[in-house]
Design an enzyme around this catalytic site. Structure first.
Site, PDB file in Angstrom:
ATOM      1  N   VAL A  94       0.836  -1.209   0.000  1.00  0.00           N
ATOM      2  CA  VAL A  94       0.000   0.000   0.000  1.00  0.00           C
ATOM      3  C   VAL A  94       0.870   1.259   0.000  1.00  0.00           C
ATOM      4  CG1 VAL A  94      -0.273   0.217   2.517  1.00  0.00           C
ATOM      5  CG2 VAL A  94      -2.070   1.046   0.976  1.00  0.00           C
ATOM      6  N   GLU A 171      -6.444  -1.742   6.741  1.00  0.00           N
ATOM      7  CA  GLU A 171      -6.290  -2.265   8.100  1.00  0.00           C
ATOM      8  C   GLU A 171      -5.047  -3.136   8.205  1.00  0.00           C
ATOM      9  OE1 GLU A 171      -6.494  -5.662   7.741  1.00  0.00           O
ATOM     10  OE2 GLU A 171      -7.214  -5.292   5.706  1.00  0.00           O
ATOM     11  N   GLY A 319      -5.143  -7.264   1.958  1.00  0.00           N
ATOM     12  CA  GLY A 319      -5.638  -6.282   2.916  1.00  0.00           C
ATOM     13  C   GLY A 319      -4.841  -5.001   2.830  1.00  0.00           C
ATOM     14  N   GLU A 320      -4.696  -4.326   3.963  1.00  0.00           N
ATOM     15  CA  GLU A 320      -3.920  -3.090   4.137  1.00  0.00           C
ATOM     16  C   GLU A 320      -4.297  -1.964   3.178  1.00  0.00           C
ATOM     17  OE1 GLU A 320       0.350  -3.716   1.790  1.00  0.00           O
ATOM     18  OE2 GLU A 320       0.101  -4.740   3.709  1.00  0.00           O
ATOM     19  N   GLY A 321      -5.501  -2.006   2.588  1.00  0.00           N
ATOM     20  CA  GLY A 321      -5.925  -0.941   1.684  1.00  0.00           C
ATOM     21  C   GLY A 321      -5.387  -1.085   0.276  1.00  0.00           C
TER      22      GLY A 321
END
Length: 353
Positions: A94, A171, A319-321
């Site tokens: 990200v 997240e 994940g992690e945007g």
């Protein structure tokens, strides 16, 4: 009870004019597909025929989870603070995608199980050093729930006050796919077997174990609350089986919608945050743009439940945007075509009539 939200649906007053502008561009009706839907949604949210997403921001909420003690993740809890540092140092997926698209990145600690050094990109809103193991007891207190929600509210307010016109959320938290699956089971009513997935790479035995932990946790919570799951309020659900970063994200989504600002939902965990936010205030859904359908098996079910049309399907499960930032250029393109593309009239092109 945590903060009350007063979210109204975007006004439909501009809808006809928006649709006419989209339809009279130099293209067959509907030919730009989902881009037309995004342009319409953004125009309606911003009440503008020239919606603008030129000042975006990515906010990643990070926290740890006590349920990791039950062996529901391949990775140890120490990975959460290590990955937070990786975000801050610019080394995560990200991070590099945000740099590529010139999108500011902020990491917010709402419950990482470690002391983190101060950093210009780090927000310190730690509620506790991880939630409790919800297979054994409630995940958090009412006060901690309120603090987590308000962390997200404050982050959204800071960004919007600074002129941000599109928020993206991500997240980080080892074990948070298990937490999300548990919340989804409680919110949607699907079985734990249907909500539990591979997360960071569990094998089938690991997924089965995760589903068993979810079932045991929900039974424990029903016993202790004296209520069946379908009777739970949003507050009860969050206290019993929530995660700090998921609830902070929900708070940020709710405040974004209250301030009539569009936001981008990343993958499975972010979609669960929206599902919870929708239980608090149903109109929040109208401000959400869905980035992608992830590889997590329950995400497709969840998107269908939310009547969502994701922009991308790239088999992501990071994940992690990461999916949200990858979708950003297409959201930009939706605004660009609406603002700059010629109409049949301005270009002197005959339309289909």
């Amino acid at each position: 009870m945590f903060k009350q939200f007063n979210i109204v649906s975007p006004s439909a007053d501009i809808s006809a004019e928006l649709q006419q502008k989209i339809d009279t561009k130099t293209k067959p009706l509907g030919a730009l597909g989902e881009l037309e839907n995004i342009a319409f949604q953004l125009g309606k949210i911003q009440q503008s025929l020239t919606p603008d997403v030129s000042k975006p921001k990515m906010i990643i909420f990070a926290a740890d989870h006590g349920v990791v003690a039950q062996g529901i993740s391949l990775f140890p809890q120490e990975v959460t603070p290590q990955m937070v540092m990786n975000f801050l140092m610019g080394g995560a997926a990200v991070s590099v995608f945000c740099e590529q698209h010139n999108v500011p990145l902020r990491i917010v600690d709402v419950g990482v199980n470690a002391e983190l050094e101060a950093h210009p990109l780090l927000g310190d809103r730690k509620v506790a050093f991880a939630s409790k193991d919800f297979s054994q007891q409630a995940a958090m207190t009412a006060e901690q729930l309120e603090q987590a929600i308000l962390a997200g509210v404050d982050e959204a307010n800071m960004a919007i006050d600074d002129g941000v016109n599109l928020l993206m959320f991500g997240e980080m938290g080892i074990g948070n796919t298990c937490v999300s699956s548990c919340m989804m089971t409680a919110l949607v009513g699907v079985s734990a077997a249907d909500s539990a997935g591979r997360g960071t790479g569990l094998d089938m035995a690991g997924v089965s174990h995760k589903a068993q932990i979810i079932e045991l946790s929900l039974k424990r919570a029903e016993r202790e609350t004296g209520q069946i799951i379908s009777e739970w309020s949003a507050q009860t659900l969050a206290q019993q089986v929530g995660g700090f970063e998921i609830l902070a994200m929900a708070g940020a989504m709710l405040q974004s919608a209250q301030r009539q600002t569009a936001f981008v939902v990343d993958g499975f965990i972010c979609s669960v945050a929206l599902l919870f936010a929708q239980k608090v205030a149903p109109a929040v859904r109208e401000y959400a743009i869905f980035a992608h359908q992830s590889n997590e098996k329950a995400h497709k079910t969840l998107l269908e439940h939310l009547h969502a049309e994701p922009i991308l399907s790239l088999d992501l499960r990071l994940g992690e945007g990461s999916g949200a930032i990858l979708a950003y250029p297409l959201i930009q393109s939706a605004c660009v075509f609406l603002k700059k593309m010629a109409s049949f009239e301005s270009a002197g092109v005959s339309d289909s009539k």
